[in-house]
Motif scaffolding. Sequence first.
Motif, mmCIF file in Angstrom:
data_model
loop_
_atom_site.group_PDB
_atom_site.id
_atom_site.type_symbol
_atom_site.label_atom_id
_atom_site.label_comp_id
_atom_site.label_asym_id
_atom_site.label_seq_id
_atom_site.Cartn_x
_atom_site.Cartn_y
_atom_site.Cartn_z
ATOM 1 N N GLU A 159 0.825 -1.210 0.000
ATOM 2 C CA GLU A 159 0.000 0.000 0.000
ATOM 3 C C GLU A 159 0.862 1.264 0.000
ATOM 4 O O GLU A 159 0.534 2.247 -0.675
ATOM 5 C CB GLU A 159 -0.959 -0.007 1.180
ATOM 6 C CG GLU A 159 -2.076 -1.020 1.010
ATOM 7 C CD GLU A 159 -3.009 -1.132 2.198
ATOM 8 O OE1 GLU A 159 -2.694 -0.565 3.281
ATOM 9 O OE2 GLU A 159 -4.055 -1.790 2.052
ATOM 10 N N GLU A 183 2.114 1.749 -3.460
ATOM 11 C CA GLU A 183 1.046 2.230 -4.337
ATOM 12 C C GLU A 183 0.803 3.729 -4.175
ATOM 13 O O GLU A 183 0.307 4.371 -5.099
ATOM 14 C CB GLU A 183 -0.250 1.453 -4.073
ATOM 15 C CG GLU A 183 -0.186 0.019 -4.546
ATOM 16 C CD GLU A 183 -1.386 -0.817 -4.145
ATOM 17 O OE1 GLU A 183 -1.654 -1.796 -4.845
ATOM 18 O OE2 GLU A 183 -2.037 -0.506 -3.119
ATOM 19 N N GLU A 184 1.161 4.289 -3.035
ATOM 20 C CA GLU A 184 0.992 5.723 -2.790
ATOM 21 C C GLU A 184 2.148 6.548 -3.347
ATOM 22 O O GLU A 184 2.062 7.775 -3.397
ATOM 23 C CB GLU A 184 0.849 5.976 -1.293
ATOM 24 C CG GLU A 184 -0.441 5.432 -0.718
ATOM 25 C CD GLU A 184 -0.524 5.579 0.794
ATOM 26 O OE1 GLU A 184 0.366 6.226 1.393
ATOM 27 O OE2 GLU A 184 -1.475 5.036 1.380
#
Length: 89
Positions: free
Chosen positions: A25, A28-29
């Motif tokens: 995550e 992904e940022e």
Amino acid sequence: MKISVDISMYPLNEDYCQPIIDFIEAMEEQPKVSVQRNSMSTHIYGEFADVMRAMSSEIEQVLEKLPTTVFVIKLIGTDREKVNYRGCE
């Protein structure tokens, strides 16, 4: 130069799922990189400097919290994100 990365993360502790999810995550940022989740590894695509900067930052944070984590990383010096494989013929 565009690169493609295949990365696997192995936290050597009983609670291994959440650190892996957190790492993915966080990747992904990251700006300027593309991330594809797979069941065995994660693929990261983008410009060499952008991908390496993002991975370096996120890997460092993981290793500060979980120093016994193992990363397996494979790099190729081309953009494999849009390649469709039909298998060996």
